[in-house]
Write a protein that holds these residues in place. Structure first.
Motif: not given
Length: 409
Positions: A336-363
């Protein structure tokens, strides 16, 4: 892409299993609707390592020809056309209509739905020709959600809580099924893959519920029932006193045995055995919980599931920002492959560090026997290191089709 602020979100193919038997069809054009700009890109993938832009459909074509904007889900149709659901009108208000593209020229040919019959809101859809039905879902008004989530917009009626039943042949809307407050913001909808099945599931974000939809024996109408509910956690240091799980993606394994979903705020991925369609059974779970990590600003005061607050997730030396969001399952069901970004406006609100560092894909490794999930600590794709990044990764697609791209007829 050559433009900014597009917000590539979901994607689809120019041809899929609906075109089975048509030797003239080749799965070599990836359809990329842009959720903010309303532009649609058609990408030539005939050389997989060197994809190129084949065509750009400009927003004005959607505005003038269809009165629609904010395209989301793309599916190919058996007649060769491409159908894309839309979330709004050109002013940013909610409008759940559907755009049709010619499968050869990729020109906008018009609306799928009849005039005046668009749903109040739009998002995802799934059709099943064998039962002459299509089901569509609702997110909210694009202008309400573009800069983040505001709870007052729910009270103002700017988010949906219904799914809609359409006659696939006549394109008429037959039923509006109100899911109630527990079904607020119904996002991803999935029929079972078995084309004889007359049922499926929809994940509802705000109250973290999964509803089963099904055709009734009486009169052939469709009905719904809630089959899964993830309890909210009482917290402090967050925007609301109750934090929902926020189910943002669901998928069903190709053998129709397991259902998977992500809780983007609670930060976990769950696996349910759905052999008994009315009584899903939790058999696997991976907890990530970025919103609730021990060294974060949020403190859990009451957790009905007694999960506690975990240490930060570190994979291959990187502290992972964000939380499990989009899912894609290998065809054999084992990864099962998983990414972490939902929508840029909501990413910024709930996970601001992800906007600065980028998202990932996990397995996540999947036990396809008894059920069970385990994070692979040796797999990580870091989109923060991409050229011109950091990037926010969302939906995943396989070149040959996958659990969420193809509809069997």
């Amino acid at each position: 892409m050559p433009n900014l602020r597009d917000e590539l979100h979901h994607s689809g193919w120019n041809a899929c299993s609906s075109c089975f038997g048509d030797a003239s069809k080749t799965r070599d054009r990836l359809i990329l609707p842009s959720l903010i700009s309303s532009r649609i890109y058609v990408i030539d993938t005939s050389r997989p390592r060197e994809p190129r832009i084949h065509k750009m459909v400009e927003p004005v074509d959607l505005y003038y020809k269809c009165g629609l904007a904010n395209p989301h889900t793309s599916h190919c149709l058996a007649n060769g056309q491409i159908m894309i659901s839309c979330m709004g009108d050109p002013s940013g208000s909610g409008k759940g209509g559907f755009v049709l593209l010619d499968g050869e020229t990729f020109e906008v040919t018009g609306n799928w739905e009849h005039p005046g019959e668009a749903a109040p809101f739009g998002y995802d859809f799934w059709y099943q020709p064998r039962h002459n039905v299509m089901i569509s879902t609702e997110w909210g008004a694009p202008k309400a959600l573009v800069n983040g989530f505001d709870p007052k917009h729910v009270q103002e009626g700017q988010y949906g809580q219904s799914i809609h039943v359409w006659d696939w042949t006549t394109h008429r809307k037959l039923q509006d099924l109100d899911l109630g407050p527990d079904g607020a913001i119904p996002l991803e909808v999935r029929f079972l893959h078995d084309p004889d099945a007359q049922e499926g599931y929809v994940g509802c974000a705000l109250k973290s519920s999964v509803f089963r939809f099904f055709r009734t024996e009486k009169g052939g109408e469709w009905a719904v029932e809630k089959v899964i509910s993830v309890p909210s956690k009482t917290v402090e240091g967050w925007m609301m006193p109750e934090m929902p799980g926020l189910i943002t993606d669901i998928l069903i394994s190709l053998d129709d045995r397991f259902l998977y979903f992500s809780n983007w705020l609670h930060g976990d991925v769950r696996q349910y055995d759905i052999t008994d369609r009315r009584k899903p059974r939790l058999v696997g779970q991976v907890r990530h919980q970025h919103s609730l990590v021990k060294d974060g600003p949020v403190k859990v005061l009451n957790d009905p599931e007694n999960h506690g607050q975990p240490e930060p997730r570190v994979i291959k030396g990187k502290r992972v920002q964000g939380s499990p969001q989009m899912l894609q399952l290998s065809l054999d069901g084992r990864r099962l492959y998983v990414t972490t970004s939902l929508y840029s406006g909501w990413d910024k609100q709930f996970y601001p560090d992800m906007l600065r560092e980028g998202s990932v894909m996990m397995q996540i490794d999947v036990n396809t026997g008894a059920g069970g999930l385990a994070l692979n600590q040796n797999f990580l794709v870091d989109f923060g290191k991409e050229p011109e990044g950091p990037s926010l990764a969302h939906e995943l697609r396989y070149p040959g089709g996958d659990c969420t791209s193809d509809i069997w007829i």
